[in-house]
Design a protein around this motif. Structure first.
Motif, PDB file in Angstrom:
ATOM      1  N   TYR A   1       0.786  -1.139  -0.021  1.00  0.00           N
ATOM      2  CA  TYR A   1      -0.136   0.000   0.049  1.00  0.00           C
ATOM      3  C   TYR A   1       0.909   1.141  -0.115  1.00  0.00           C
ATOM      4  O   TYR A   1       1.729   1.373   0.819  1.00  0.00           O
ATOM      5  CB  TYR A   1      -0.775  -0.124   1.122  1.00  0.00           C
ATOM      6  N   ASP A   2       0.549   2.165  -0.787  1.00  0.00           N
ATOM      7  CA  ASP A   2       1.212   3.410  -0.966  1.00  0.00           C
ATOM      8  C   ASP A   2       0.308   4.517  -0.487  1.00  0.00           C
ATOM      9  O   ASP A   2      -0.783   4.741  -0.840  1.00  0.00           O
ATOM     10  CB  ASP A   2       1.683   3.760  -2.382  1.00  0.00           C
ATOM     11  N   PHE A   3       1.077   5.540   0.371  1.00  0.00           N
ATOM     12  CA  PHE A   3       0.074   6.603   0.901  1.00  0.00           C
ATOM     13  C   PHE A   3       0.886   7.827   0.470  1.00  0.00           C
ATOM     14  O   PHE A   3       2.115   7.944   1.068  1.00  0.00           O
ATOM     15  CB  PHE A   3      -0.058   6.475   2.547  1.00  0.00           C
ATOM     16  N   ASP A   4       0.095   8.788  -0.141  1.00  0.00           N
ATOM     17  CA  ASP A   4       0.706  10.062  -0.665  1.00  0.00           C
ATOM     18  C   ASP A   4       0.482  11.015   0.454  1.00  0.00           C
ATOM     19  O   ASP A   4      -0.489  11.125   1.114  1.00  0.00           O
ATOM     20  CB  ASP A   4       0.021  10.602  -1.838  1.00  0.00           C
ATOM     21  N   VAL A   5       1.746  11.479   1.188  1.00  0.00           N
ATOM     22  CA  VAL A   5       1.734  12.259   2.234  1.00  0.00           C
ATOM     23  C   VAL A   5       2.255  13.554   1.832  1.00  0.00           C
ATOM     24  O   VAL A   5       3.023  14.269   2.732  1.00  0.00           O
ATOM     25  CB  VAL A   5       2.413  11.477   3.377  1.00  0.00           C
ATOM     26  N   SER A   6       2.189  14.000   0.564  1.00  0.00           N
ATOM     27  CA  SER A   6       2.994  15.206   0.292  1.00  0.00           C
ATOM     28  C   SER A   6       2.312  16.424   0.302  1.00  0.00           C
ATOM     29  O   SER A   6       2.688  17.699   0.192  1.00  0.00           O
ATOM     30  CB  SER A   6       3.213  14.943  -1.313  1.00  0.00           C
ATOM     31  N   ASP A   7       1.008  16.408   0.409  1.00  0.00           N
ATOM     32  CA  ASP A   7       0.407  17.823   0.553  1.00  0.00           C
ATOM     33  C   ASP A   7       0.885  18.581   1.733  1.00  0.00           C
ATOM     34  O   ASP A   7       1.301  18.126   2.694  1.00  0.00           O
ATOM     35  CB  ASP A   7      -1.269  17.268   1.170  1.00  0.00           C
ATOM     36  N   ALA A   8       1.076  19.830   1.404  1.00  0.00           N
ATOM     37  CA  ALA A   8       1.846  20.987   2.362  1.00  0.00           C
ATOM     38  C   ALA A   8       0.980  20.998   3.745  1.00  0.00           C
ATOM     39  O   ALA A   8       1.834  21.521   4.296  1.00  0.00           O
ATOM     40  CB  ALA A   8       1.805  22.279   1.595  1.00  0.00           C
ATOM     41  N   THR A   9      -0.039  20.735   3.832  1.00  0.00           N
ATOM     42  CA  THR A   9      -0.796  20.976   4.881  1.00  0.00           C
ATOM     43  C   THR A   9      -0.445  19.724   5.872  1.00  0.00           C
ATOM     44  O   THR A   9      -0.872  19.517   7.125  1.00  0.00           O
ATOM     45  CB  THR A   9      -2.282  20.930   4.942  1.00  0.00           C
ATOM     46  N   ASN A  10       0.243  18.770   5.440  1.00  0.00           N
ATOM     47  CA  ASN A  10       0.318  17.338   6.079  1.00  0.00           C
ATOM     48  C   ASN A  10       1.660  17.854   7.307  1.00  0.00           C
ATOM     49  O   ASN A  10       2.595  17.776   6.510  1.00  0.00           O
ATOM     50  CB  ASN A  10       0.629  16.375   5.323  1.00  0.00           C
ATOM     51  N   THR A  11       1.369  18.077   8.278  1.00  0.00           N
ATOM     52  CA  THR A  11       2.608  18.175   9.306  1.00  0.00           C
ATOM     53  C   THR A  11       3.035  17.164  10.163  1.00  0.00           C
ATOM     54  O   THR A  11       4.047  17.245  11.059  1.00  0.00           O
ATOM     55  CB  THR A  11       2.392  19.267  10.078  1.00  0.00           C
ATOM     56  N   GLU A  12       2.284  15.955  10.144  1.00  0.00           N
ATOM     57  CA  GLU A  12       2.631  14.837  10.990  1.00  0.00           C
ATOM     58  C   GLU A  12       3.031  13.701  10.176  1.00  0.00           C
ATOM     59  O   GLU A  12       2.482  13.582   8.846  1.00  0.00           O
ATOM     60  CB  GLU A  12       1.282  14.407  11.764  1.00  0.00           C
TER      61      GLU A  12
END
Length: 67
Positions: free
Chosen positions: A15-26
């Motif tokens: 499973y791949d999770f995209d965590v690139s959104d700039a609002t993602n701080t965790e």
């Protein structure tokens, strides 16, 4: 607000999770305990690959479920 539901992952899948959104701080982390380390759980790190840093372009977290 809806109650959280467990994410069920199947053996043999990656499973791949995209965590690139700039609002993602965790950092995205996995645990078999509800609320993970916030509820005395232990982070699951086997077969977890982090690429980049959460909140930056191209960042992702990959987990392969072997068993």
């Amino acid at each position: 607000m809806k109650p959280s539901q467990a994410l069920v992952m199947k053996e043999g899948f990656t499973y791949d999770f995209d965590v690139s959104d700039a609002t993602n701080t965790e950092n995205l982390a996995f645990s078999i305990t509800a609320d993970g380390t916030h509820n005395s759980g232990v982070e699951y790190t086997a077969n977890v690959i982090r690429t980049g840093r959460a909140g930056t372009a191209g960042a992702k977290v990959e987990i392969t479920i072997n068993d």
